[in-house]
Each structure stands twice: as structure tokens, then as C-alpha cells.
Design an enzyme around this catalytic site. Structure first.
Site, PDB file in Angstrom:
ATOM      1  N   TYR A  57      44.276  36.890  49.374  1.00  0.00           N
ATOM      2  CA  TYR A  57      45.321  37.885  50.264  1.00  0.00           C
ATOM      3  C   TYR A  57      44.724  37.683  51.418  1.00  0.00           C
ATOM      4  O   TYR A  57      43.696  37.882  52.429  1.00  0.00           O
ATOM      5  CB  TYR A  57      44.948  39.113  49.744  1.00  0.00           C
ATOM      6  CG  TYR A  57      45.639  40.492  48.776  1.00  0.00           C
ATOM      7  CD1 TYR A  57      45.404  39.537  47.619  1.00  0.00           C
ATOM      8  CD2 TYR A  57      44.695  41.453  48.298  1.00  0.00           C
ATOM      9  CE1 TYR A  57      45.739  40.018  46.502  1.00  0.00           C
ATOM     10  CE2 TYR A  57      45.039  41.571  47.249  1.00  0.00           C
ATOM     11  CZ  TYR A  57      45.142  41.062  46.494  1.00  0.00           C
ATOM     12  OH  TYR A  57      46.001  42.257  45.009  1.00  0.00           O
ATOM     13  N   GLY A  93      48.148  51.522  49.785  1.00  0.00           N
ATOM     14  CA  GLY A  93      48.571  50.892  50.475  1.00  0.00           C
ATOM     15  C   GLY A  93      48.022  51.650  52.175  1.00  0.00           C
ATOM     16  O   GLY A  93      49.393  52.886  52.148  1.00  0.00           O
TER      17      GLY A  93
END
Length: 325
Positions: free
Chosen positions: A54, A289
């Protein structure tokens, strides 16, 4: 916040977990990411999910800094990260023993911790012998670098084979699976959930809000709101999964029918959608998120919400044919 045991393993995870995919290291300021992690901890969220690839490794660095500066002791939160994909400009990848050893040490360094609570195989590696992968993960656990191991988006037959091999060799068993699962994407119900239940794996599901579509913020025939994922060119590509775009008007029209159902219960569409995935006993946690800390509170209160059978029936009728099973 309520907590559930993650499969047959040693971890007890919050029903809502915090994910760093697309929101850490690239388009958000580090200070905002750190505040989001601290807000999550204040809400009782104890599981933080990331991956070595990521933002080319930056997500792990930011997450590690956020957790170290939270004022919490290391045993008050759980770090989950992943291995398989290349990191940044690196060309090496996979689940060979050498790669696992190399990438694990690099993740530990970026996270600034002595151990990872949950180390996950990001995808299945057809080029590495499964026995080699499982034995390498077992060594990582026995070395004290990892507490539990898991997988993400593996074919069901490989989940079953991994369980058989770890049992036969007395290696550390897999304790978690991370599939995509939401009101709109129900494919794990076909076989993955059953295989996980049989072999003692809990599921940490990602995209439970279908990449923001189930929040209700996207309207058919309208431009996406400013600052949303769909409005960001870099991130809009991720709103398509296996050839299906989550912002198709026909799909958004069906999703809009969920709004009155949520309103009748006195909850938001976010809470309705998260409670729906958490209704399954095979699901241990749902990953959310946040681009701002204040967004997390609306997700966290979904923990413990129970949807009665008549509501589940109304949801299915509202969505109709847009559901992928």
C-alpha cells in the site's frame, strides 16, 4: 464496540476494523491519517489492516507512527499486514520462503514493531509450492515475529488444502480469510464462508460499503461529491471490481431504496450495511476506511446492531438483481 474471536486463533478483534488501503500515504496528509487512527482507538477499534505494498510501503510507516504515538501500549491494538505483491519499484514478489522472510522483516521495520499480530498472504501464489509458503509462515510464528497467519482472496480449494497441510505437518494453521463482502457482493456465501467455518478461519471482510456506494452519497445521474473517492481520478479506478462498476446508474437506483429501510430503523445506510455483513457468524470484523477522523464514529456504532428477519427481506427486495452472488 463489540469483539469477536478471529477463527480458532489467539486474536480477539473489534467488529469494526480500520483499513489503510487508498487512504494512507498517498492522497491524505500524514497528520490526518494519524488523527484517524487515534480516533479509531478512542472508539474501541483494535484491529488495523494494511499491506506492505500500500502506497509503496508508506502506509505501513504512517500506521506504525500513528500507533506508536497513540499513548496505547502495544498489547492494546492489533496490526494486520500482508505479503505477496511487489512493493514500489521492487520486481520481486510472491510467497516463497525467501520472499516471506525478506518482506516480513521489512514490514516490521516500517511498522516500527517487534511483531505482527496477523500476517496475511495477500493473494495465492501459484508459482510457490504451498508447503513452502506454509512452513515459512510457521517459522515466522515460532520465531515470535508473527502471532497468527491468514490469507486474502484465495480460491476455496486452496483454503481447504492449506488447512489439510498445516494439520498434517503440525504447522501453524491459518486463522483468517479476507474476502470482499457487502450487500452488493455476496460471492463468499457460495463456498468460502463454509470452508472457513469448517477449518477454523474467521473472516475479516473488506469493502463492506462497496467502495463508498452503500453510504448513499452517490446519486444516479449526478456527478460524485467533491472530495469523494469517485471524484478522485487516482482512486476512481478502484470502484470497478471484476468488470463491474459500482457507480452504474441502475445500481445506484437500487441502493437508494435502502435509505427508507435504514430510516425506519433510526440508523444510517452505513450502519445498515455494516450490520448486514456482521449478521453472519463467519464474519469476525468489517474493515472501514476514513478520509477524516470524524467519519469513523458513524461506522463504529454499527457494532451490535441486529437486523430482524423482516428487514433482511426488505433489503433483498430493494436490491433485487443488482446483487452479485
Amino acid at each position: 464496540m463489540r469483539y469477536r474471536r478471529l477463527g480458532h486463533g489467539p486474536l480477539e478483534v473489534s467488529e469494526i476494523s480500520f483499513g489503510t488501503w487508498l487512504t494512507f500515504g498517498d492522497w491524505l496528509q500524514t497528520s490526518n491519517s494519524i488523527r484517524s487512527v487515534h480516533a479509531a482507538l478512542d472508539l474501541g477499534i483494535n484491529l488495523f489492516d494494511t499491506a506492505n505494498m500500500y502506497a509503496a510501503g508508506r502506509a505501513e510507516k504512517v500506521l506504525g507512527k500513528a500507533l506508536r504515538t497513540s499513548g496505547r501500549s502495544r498489547n492494546q491494538y492489533l496490526i494486520a499486514t500482508k505479503v505477496f505483491n511487489p512493493v514500489g519499484r521492487e520486481k520481486d514478489r510472491g510467497l516463497s520462503a525467501a520472499q516471506i522472510a525478506k518482506q516480513l522483516d521489512r514490514s516490521l521495520q516500517r511498522l516500527g514493531t517487534d511483531y505482527i499480530d496477523l500476517y496475511q498472504c495477500h493473494r495465492y501464489d501459484k508459482d510457490a509450492p504451498l508447503e513452502e509458503t506454509l512452513e515459512a509462515l510457521d517459522r515466522a510464528v515460532k520465531a515470535g515475529k508473527v502471532r497468527a497467519i491468514g490469507l486474502s482472496e484465495w480460491p476455496v480449494e486452496k483454503i481447504q488444502l492449506a488447512a489439510e497441510l498445516t494439520s498434517a505437518h503440525a504447522w501453524t494453521p491459518m486463522t483468517s480469510s479476507q474476502p470482499q463482502y457487502s450487500l452488493l457482493w455476496r460471492k463468499p456465501e457460495n463456498a468460502v464462508f463454509a470452508a472457513c467455518a469448517e477449518h477454523g478461519l474467521g473472516n475479516i471482510v473488506y469493502s463492506p460499503l462497496a467502495q463508498g456506494v452503500l453510504t448513499g452519497k452517490y446519486k444516479p445521474g449526478e456527478k460524485p461529491p467533491k472530495g469523494s473517492r469517485a471524484a478522485n481520478n487516482q482512486k476512481n479506478q478502484f470502484m470497478e471490481t471484476n468488470g463491474r462498476h459500482f457507480r452504474s446508474d441502475f445500481l445506484l437506483e437500487a441502493v437508494a431504496k435502502l435509505n427508507p429501510i435504514a430510516a425506519d430503523l433510526g440508523i444510517t445506510m452505513i450502519q445498515l450495511s455494516l450490520a448486514w455483513v456482521l449478521r453472519r457468524p463467519e464474519v469476525s470484523s468489517a474493515i472501514v476506511g476514513a478520509s477524516r477522523p470524524e467519519q469513523l464514529a458513524g461506522s463504529a456504532v454499527a457494532s451490535g446492531v441486529v437486523l430482524p428477519p423482516d428487514v433482511l427481506a426488505r433489503i433483498d427486495a430493494a436490491l433485487g438483481d443488482v446483487v452479485l452472488r
